[in-house]
Design a protein around this motif. Sequence first.
Motif, PDB file in Angstrom:
ATOM      1  N   TYR A  19       0.852  -1.179   0.000  1.00 52.45           N
ATOM      2  CA  TYR A  19       0.000   0.000   0.000  1.00 52.45           C
ATOM      3  C   TYR A  19       0.895   1.238   0.000  1.00 52.45           C
ATOM      4  CZ  TYR A  19      -3.931  -2.973   1.412  1.00 52.45           C
ATOM      5  OH  TYR A  19      -4.906  -3.934   1.465  1.00 52.45           O
TER       6      TYR A  19
ATOM      7  N   GLN B 243       0.621   5.416   1.183  1.00 59.07           N
ATOM      8  CA  GLN B 243      -0.176   6.370   1.952  1.00 59.07           C
ATOM      9  C   GLN B 243       0.433   7.748   1.772  1.00 59.07           C
ATOM     10  OE1 GLN B 243      -0.241   5.947   6.304  1.00 59.07           O
ATOM     11  NE2 GLN B 243      -2.411   6.508   6.283  1.00 59.07           N
TER      12      GLN B 243
ATOM     13  N   MET C  96      -3.809  11.045   3.938  1.00 55.12           N
ATOM     14  CA  MET C  96      -4.699  10.254   3.088  1.00 55.12           C
ATOM     15  C   MET C  96      -4.828   8.833   3.619  1.00 55.12           C
ATOM     16  SD  MET C  96      -5.518  12.351   0.619  1.00 55.12           S
ATOM     17  CE  MET C  96      -6.001  11.394  -0.790  1.00 55.12           C
ATOM     18  N   GLY C  97      -5.697   8.096   2.967  1.00 51.52           N
ATOM     19  CA  GLY C  97      -5.873   6.694   3.308  1.00 51.52           C
ATOM     20  C   GLY C  97      -4.835   5.828   2.629  1.00 51.52           C
ATOM     21  N   LEU C  98      -5.078   4.538   2.645  1.00 59.22           N
ATOM     22  CA  LEU C  98      -4.167   3.558   2.082  1.00 59.22           C
ATOM     23  C   LEU C  98      -4.669   3.095   0.725  1.00 59.22           C
ATOM     24  CD1 LEU C  98      -4.047   1.754   5.449  1.00 59.22           C
ATOM     25  CD2 LEU C  98      -1.969   2.555   4.335  1.00 59.22           C
TER      26      LEU C  98
ATOM     27  N   LEU D 286      -4.036   0.472  -2.477  1.00 57.01           N
ATOM     28  CA  LEU D 286      -3.400  -0.806  -2.791  1.00 57.01           C
ATOM     29  C   LEU D 286      -2.651  -0.708  -4.118  1.00 57.01           C
ATOM     30  CD1 LEU D 286      -3.118  -3.838  -2.047  1.00 57.01           C
ATOM     31  CD2 LEU D 286      -5.204  -4.234  -3.368  1.00 57.01           C
TER      32      LEU D 286
ATOM     33  N   TYR E 159      -0.725  -6.941  -4.952  1.00 65.80           N
ATOM     34  CA  TYR E 159      -0.894  -7.915  -3.898  1.00 65.80           C
ATOM     35  C   TYR E 159      -0.600  -9.316  -4.422  1.00 65.80           C
ATOM     36  CZ  TYR E 159      -5.501  -8.957  -5.930  1.00 65.80           C
ATOM     37  OH  TYR E 159      -6.521  -9.319  -6.766  1.00 65.80           O
TER      38      TYR E 159
ATOM     39  N   GLN F 201      -2.663  -6.852  -9.694  1.00 62.94           N
ATOM     40  CA  GLN F 201      -2.633  -5.406  -9.540  1.00 62.94           C
ATOM     41  C   GLN F 201      -3.697  -4.932  -8.575  1.00 62.94           C
ATOM     42  OE1 GLN F 201      -3.069  -3.801 -13.482  1.00 62.94           O
ATOM     43  NE2 GLN F 201      -0.969  -4.284 -14.074  1.00 62.94           N
ATOM     44  N   GLY F 202      -3.359  -3.841  -7.877  1.00 64.30           N
ATOM     45  CA  GLY F 202      -4.328  -3.183  -7.027  1.00 64.30           C
ATOM     46  C   GLY F 202      -4.894  -1.952  -7.710  1.00 64.30           C
ATOM     47  N   GLU F 203      -5.156  -0.917  -6.903  1.00 66.09           N
ATOM     48  CA  GLU F 203      -5.787   0.303  -7.422  1.00 66.09           C
ATOM     49  C   GLU F 203      -4.818   1.202  -8.178  1.00 66.09           C
ATOM     50  OE1 GLU F 203      -8.217   2.135  -4.046  1.00 66.09           O
ATOM     51  OE2 GLU F 203      -6.947   0.671  -3.016  1.00 66.09           O
TER      52      GLU F 203
ATOM     53  N   PHE G 296       3.706   0.875   2.716  1.00 66.53           N
ATOM     54  CA  PHE G 296       3.518  -0.171   3.721  1.00 66.53           C
ATOM     55  C   PHE G 296       3.349  -1.514   3.040  1.00 66.53           C
ATOM     56  CE2 PHE G 296       3.248   2.185   7.570  1.00 66.53           C
ATOM     57  CZ  PHE G 296       2.644   3.404   7.268  1.00 66.53           C
TER      58      PHE G 296
ATOM     59  N   TYR H 109      -4.691  -8.063   8.531  1.00 66.95           N
ATOM     60  CA  TYR H 109      -3.340  -7.933   8.025  1.00 66.95           C
ATOM     61  C   TYR H 109      -2.404  -7.400   9.104  1.00 66.95           C
ATOM     62  CZ  TYR H 109      -4.081  -8.910   3.062  1.00 66.95           C
ATOM     63  OH  TYR H 109      -4.317  -9.527   1.872  1.00 66.95           O
TER      64      TYR H 109
ATOM     65  N   PHE I  14       0.947  -5.222   9.441  1.00 69.43           N
ATOM     66  CA  PHE I  14       1.687  -4.252   8.643  1.00 69.43           C
ATOM     67  C   PHE I  14       3.125  -4.121   9.117  1.00 69.43           C
ATOM     68  CE2 PHE I  14      -1.153  -1.818   5.824  1.00 69.43           C
ATOM     69  CZ  PHE I  14      -2.355  -2.413   6.144  1.00 69.43           C
ATOM     70  N   GLY I  15       4.002  -3.830   8.149  1.00 66.22           N
ATOM     71  CA  GLY I  15       5.357  -3.420   8.480  1.00 66.22           C
ATOM     72  C   GLY I  15       5.372  -1.969   8.926  1.00 66.22           C
TER      73      GLY I  15
END
Lengths: 112, 110
Positions: free
Chosen positions: A35, A37, A41-43, A45, A48, A57-59, A90, A101, A103-104
């Motif tokens: 992800y 960030q 803002m939000g997270l 993707l 994955y 692929q994500g977004e 992340f 999940y 997260f690192g």
Amino acid sequence: NAGVTQTPKFQVLKTGQSMTLQCAQDMNHEYMSWYRQDPGMGLRLIHYSVGAGITDQGEVPNGYNVSRSTTEDFPLRLLSAAPSQTSVYFCASSPDRVYGYTFGSGTRLTVV
Amino acid sequence: GQQVMQIPQYQHVQEGEDFTTYCNSSTTLSNIQWYKQRPGGHPVFLIQLVKSGEVKKQKRLTFQFGEAKKNSSLHITATQTTDVGTYFCAAPAAGNKLTFGGGTRVLVKP
């Protein structure tokens, strides 16, 4: 257990440079995700994986590549860095889609 | 694609007061997860809700999943300074993706 380990923690790149963000987990989790960030803002993707050899692929996948040759590692490659890729990245892992999940601690990337 | 929307975007709370943050989806969700991110930190998984109408509590935090499984809420009672941070809801999307809402940023006034 170390959990999810991300390296480096901070990185400054020049426009056009390439680099790989490392992510490793020691929990034998099948699911791993990247992800980004942006400030306040939000997270979002990026990419994955649901297991070794499988990625999708994500977004916001443009400008990034991933591979999953082992269960433990899920590196994220920036092909040609752009200022728009300045962000906190992340990595996260989960044993399955029905679990939360882990997260690192993140990689803070600045592209100048 | 599927999106989850969170409101409010910001929440200023007096210490000791209660507040609620909401997560809404236009589609039915199989489950919903909640995360907390402290300032400068990384998201930490709090809880997952799966069943319609499910309510779960963690000390002063109460999580609820709507009957139609299209919305969820997080209610915090007697807010403390340790509650400062951003609370995210997240839901599975097509293809095993986990997508996050925009988050509610909580500031606590002592």
